[in-house]
Design a protein around this motif. Structure first.
Motif, short mmCIF file in Angstrom:
data_model
loop_
_atom_site.label_atom_id
_atom_site.label_comp_id
_atom_site.label_asym_id
_atom_site.label_seq_id
_atom_site.Cartn_x
_atom_site.Cartn_y
_atom_site.Cartn_z
N THR A 40 0.84 -1.19 0.00
CA THR A 40 0.00 0.00 0.00
C THR A 40 0.88 1.24 0.00
O THR A 40 1.28 1.73 1.04
CB THR A 40 -0.93 0.03 1.22
N SER A 41 1.18 1.70 -1.18
CA SER A 41 1.91 2.95 -1.32
C SER A 41 1.20 3.76 -2.40
O SER A 41 0.50 3.20 -3.25
CB SER A 41 3.36 2.70 -1.71
N LEU A 45 -0.63 2.40 -5.98
CA LEU A 45 -2.05 2.59 -6.26
C LEU A 45 -2.31 3.36 -7.56
O LEU A 45 -3.33 3.16 -8.19
CB LEU A 45 -2.73 3.30 -5.09
N ILE A 46 -1.38 4.22 -7.97
CA ILE A 46 -1.63 5.03 -9.17
C ILE A 46 -0.84 4.57 -10.39
O ILE A 46 -1.03 5.11 -11.48
CB ILE A 46 -1.33 6.52 -8.92
N TRP A 57 -4.66 13.04 -10.44
CA TRP A 57 -4.22 12.63 -9.11
C TRP A 57 -3.16 13.60 -8.57
O TRP A 57 -3.26 14.04 -7.43
CB TRP A 57 -3.67 11.20 -9.12
N PHE A 58 -2.16 13.91 -9.37
CA PHE A 58 -1.10 14.80 -8.90
C PHE A 58 -1.65 16.19 -8.57
O PHE A 58 -1.22 16.84 -7.62
CB PHE A 58 0.06 14.87 -9.90
N LYS A 59 -2.62 16.63 -9.33
CA LYS A 59 -3.22 17.94 -9.09
C LYS A 59 -4.02 17.95 -7.79
O LYS A 59 -3.89 18.87 -6.98
CB LYS A 59 -4.11 18.32 -10.27
N PHE A 96 -10.54 11.20 1.02
CA PHE A 96 -9.64 10.20 0.45
C PHE A 96 -9.94 10.03 -1.02
O PHE A 96 -10.99 10.40 -1.52
CB PHE A 96 -9.71 8.86 1.21
N VAL A 97 -8.94 9.49 -1.72
CA VAL A 97 -9.05 9.23 -3.16
C VAL A 97 -8.84 7.75 -3.37
O VAL A 97 -7.85 7.18 -2.91
CB VAL A 97 -7.99 10.04 -3.95
N ARG A 98 -9.80 7.12 -4.06
CA ARG A 98 -9.71 5.69 -4.38
C ARG A 98 -9.54 5.55 -5.89
O ARG A 98 -10.47 5.78 -6.65
CB ARG A 98 -10.96 4.97 -3.91
N PRO A 99 -8.33 5.21 -6.37
CA PRO A 99 -8.12 5.06 -7.82
C PRO A 99 -8.87 3.86 -8.38
O PRO A 99 -8.81 2.76 -7.82
CB PRO A 99 -6.61 4.84 -7.94
N GLN A 100 -9.61 4.07 -9.47
CA GLN A 100 -10.29 3.02 -10.20
C GLN A 100 -9.68 2.98 -11.61
O GLN A 100 -8.83 3.80 -11.92
CB GLN A 100 -11.80 3.30 -10.29
#
Length: 160
Positions: A40-41, A45-46, A57-59, A96-100
């Motif tokens: 989990t880093s 995840l991205i 994501w970076f923004k 939180f952000v969950r990448p899909q």
């Protein structure tokens, strides 16, 4: 009260019944963790996101990090990966952000529901918090109402 003979008859019946039962066909499942379960880093995840989602994501990460820093005062915050999401927290998580595969799911915790039609879903998660969910598909969406809601959540969250 049953006598010893009656008890033996009952136990013999149970033994015969067990012996005549068909064995179960399904073997017991053994749970095994996926090899990446404990990895989990943020970068993990991205890494599989397309370029447009990585830019988004970076923004959003840059904006979230700009709200506070990681020292010990009231504006201090922590950014960390947890399971399948990247958390932004002070004393408690404020978003939180969950990448899909095709979008970033952004969940923001606010004290009151915002009924302006901007968020995909709004759900009460406790007596005092509402989870506001937004699907981020383009980096241009990281402005206006989204950043305003994140800033509001940051301001409402108690310091660590």
């Amino acid at each position: 009260m049953k006598t010893k003979k009656a008890k033996k008859k009952v136990s013999k019946k149970k033994a015969v019944k067990k012996a005549t039962q068909k064995p179960s066909k399904k073997p017991k499942k053994v749970y095994e963790h996926h090899p990446d379960h404990y990895n989990t880093s943020e970068s993990f995840l991205i890494k599989n996101l397309d370029e447009e989602l990585q830019d988004a994501w970076f923004k959003i990460r840059e904006f979230g990090a700009s709200l506070g820093h990681t020292t010990g005062d009231e504006k201090a915050q922590k950014i960390y990966a947890s399971g399948r999401a990247i958390m932004f927290s002070k004393k408690v998580c404020y978003f939180f952000v969950r990448p899909q595969k095709s979008y970033l799911e952004v969940v923001i915790f606010l004290r009151e529901p915002r009924e302006d039609g901007f968020f995909r879903t709004i759900k009460a998660v406790s007596k005092t918090k509402y989870a506001h969910t937004f699907r981020l598909v383009h980096s241009d969406q990281v402005e206006g109402e989204l950043t305003e809601a994140i800033r509001q959540a940051f301001d409402q969250t108690p310091a660590a």
